[in-house]
Design an enzyme around this catalytic site. Structure first.
Site, PDB file in Angstrom:
ATOM      1  N   ASP A  31       2.744  -0.225  11.916  1.00  0.00           N
ATOM      2  CA  ASP A  31       2.606  -1.317  12.757  1.00  0.00           C
ATOM      3  C   ASP A  31       4.073  -2.179  12.448  1.00  0.00           C
ATOM      4  OD1 ASP A  31       2.217  -1.765   9.835  1.00  0.00           O
ATOM      5  OD2 ASP A  31       0.820  -3.482  10.108  1.00  0.00           O
ATOM      6  N   GLY A  65       0.765  -1.264  -0.039  1.00  0.00           N
ATOM      7  CA  GLY A  65       0.071   0.129   0.033  1.00  0.00           C
ATOM      8  C   GLY A  65       0.958   1.282  -0.126  1.00  0.00           C
ATOM      9  N   ASP A 120       4.725  -4.498   6.048  1.00  0.00           N
ATOM     10  CA  ASP A 120       5.177  -5.967   6.580  1.00  0.00           C
ATOM     11  C   ASP A 120       5.396  -6.902   5.604  1.00  0.00           C
ATOM     12  OD1 ASP A 120       2.491  -5.730   6.447  1.00  0.00           O
ATOM     13  OD2 ASP A 120       2.201  -7.082   7.831  1.00  0.00           O
ATOM     14  N   ARG A 139       1.027  -5.289  -5.073  1.00  0.00           N
ATOM     15  CA  ARG A 139       1.327  -6.313  -4.120  1.00  0.00           C
ATOM     16  C   ARG A 139       1.499  -7.375  -5.168  1.00  0.00           C
ATOM     17  NH1 ARG A 139      -0.646  -4.144   0.808  1.00  0.00           N
ATOM     18  NH2 ARG A 139      -2.385  -2.856   0.693  1.00  0.00           N
ATOM     19  N   ARG A 154      -5.933  -2.795   8.797  1.00  0.00           N
ATOM     20  CA  ARG A 154      -6.611  -4.169   8.554  1.00  0.00           C
ATOM     21  C   ARG A 154      -6.128  -5.149   9.788  1.00  0.00           C
ATOM     22  NH1 ARG A 154      -5.439  -5.745   2.853  1.00  0.00           N
ATOM     23  NH2 ARG A 154      -3.208  -5.358   3.681  1.00  0.00           N
ATOM     24  N   ASP A 179       0.342   2.486   8.436  1.00  0.00           N
ATOM     25  CA  ASP A 179      -0.384   1.821   9.423  1.00  0.00           C
ATOM     26  C   ASP A 179       0.542   1.880  10.935  1.00  0.00           C
ATOM     27  OD1 ASP A 179      -2.180   0.807   8.002  1.00  0.00           O
ATOM     28  OD2 ASP A 179      -1.534  -1.247   7.629  1.00  0.00           O
ATOM     29  N   THR A 186       4.429   2.879   5.504  1.00  0.00           N
ATOM     30  CA  THR A 186       3.010   2.480   5.648  1.00  0.00           C
ATOM     31  C   THR A 186       2.234   3.387   6.572  1.00  0.00           C
ATOM     32  OG1 THR A 186       1.710   0.829   6.813  1.00  0.00           O
ATOM     33  CG2 THR A 186       3.899   0.765   7.312  1.00  0.00           C
TER      34      THR A 186
END
Ligand code: F6P
Length: 333
Positions: free
Chosen positions: A139, A20, A112, A81, A181, A137, A135
């Site tokens: 994360d 992403g 990731d 992706r 997500r 996120d 990202t």
């Protein structure tokens, strides 16, 4: 020239963005290209992430190819992706193509999924790769912040401030779904930033009854209520939670707003531009100093290198500690 004596000889660095997109990826590409040129190393762009490695989509990069992009969202190298890169055949084709282009090292910018692929590939072919955390996120373990996170939460805050205006005028309850997500970090920080009454995130294991309880205990003089829910929360997204709340809480006129991909676009904030610029230079310097199989990060303002294996672990107790969750309870009380 300016180039230092290298521990291992790297003459050509490939750079790609994968997974992403996130605001600040262009600033990161720019920094990688400019740093490579500064150290007298050729730099090659790879289009559409690992797909470009497999399909031979290479472009020469120079100072001009990254001019005037620091302020632009998205990625000039495009992204994808790649399912093909998950196969042994796909990866060996990618390796052959890299060798044919005389590329000796890679900088991969992504999250990731990107680092999982890089980790396998670098071990399989003993190929030097450094990752930049790109990202929205946030994360990844091994950095306080990822490139794009600050821009995304500011986009959320901007949107929810507008929602708050209308929610307050109509005495409404809004459930706002944000991206994430597998991670609730966008919901967590933006929730604090907008003064949300409650947040629902995958890491916190909260159900709709808990939310009802929080609403009962939140400030009575505030006629609007905002609940921020992460896309990946177990309760099943804004529409599902909205149905239950409307049924159990008919006094509120409940509305749903799903912010979606607007969170991934737009100008990067200055924080993201600076982070990306710093990371891009650190990645090139790291490669020239013999670092590989690691993600560049920043912890307490210091540049760090974390092995991919560790960076992709997802769980970072510090980032989602109960202290953060308690903050929301205290502030909405
Ligand atoms: O990982 C970044 C992210 O934006 C997540 O927050 C989100 O769940 C996912 O990507 C959406 O991916 P796509 O754009 O492929 O639907």
């Amino acid at each position: 020239m300016l180039r230092k004596k290298q521990m291992n000889k790297i003459n050509n660095i490939g750079v790609l963005t994968s997974g992403g997109d996130s605001p600040g990826m262009n600033a990161a590409i720019r920094a990688v290209v400019r740093a490579a040129i500064y150290y007298d190393v050729k730099v090659t762009g790879i289009l559409r992430g690992y797909e470009g490695l497999i399909n031979n989509d290479f472009v020469d990069m120079d100072r001009k190819s990254v001019a005037n992009i620091i302020q632009r969202g998205g990625t000039i190298l495009k992204t994808a992706r790649s399912d093909a890169f998950k196969t042994t055949e796909g990866r060996s084709l990618a390796y052959q193509n890299l060798k044919a282009q005389n590329i000796d090292a890679l900088v991969v910018i992504g999250g990731d999924g990107t680092f999982t692929g890089a980790n396998i590939f670098s071990k399989e072919f003993n190929f030097p790769i450094i990752g930049l955390p790109g990202t929205i996120d946030n994360d990844l373990v091994g950095t306080d912040f990822t490139i794009g996170y600050d821009s995304a939460i500011n986009t959320v805050v901007d949107a929810v401030d507008k929602i708050r205006d209308t929610a307050e005028s109509h005495d409404r309850l809004f459930i706002v779904e944000v991206m994430g997500r597998d991670s609730g970090l966008i919901a967590l920080r933006s929730g604090i930033g907008v003064g949300a009454e409650a947040i629902m995130i995958p890491e916190a294991n909260m159900n709709v009854d808990d939310i009802l309880h929080k609403l009962d205990h939140s400030r009575k003089d505030k006629s609007s209520k905002i609940i921020i829910i992460a896309e990946g929360d177990d309760a099943g997204g804004a529409f599902k939670v909205g149905e239950v709340l409307q049924e159990k809480y008919p006094q509120y006129d409940t509305k749903i707003s799903v912010l979606g991909h607007i969170q991934r676009g737009g100008k990067p904030t200055c924080m993201d531009r600076v982070l990306a610029s710093r990371f891009g230079v650190a990645a090139v310097e790291g490669l020239l100093n013999g670092e590989k199989g690691v993600m560049v990060g920043q912890i307490n303002r210091e540049i760090t290198f974390t092995p991919f294996d560790h960076a992709i672990k997802h769980i970072d107790a510090e980032k989602v500690s109960s202290t953060w969750l308690k903050l929301i309870d205290i502030l909405s009380f």
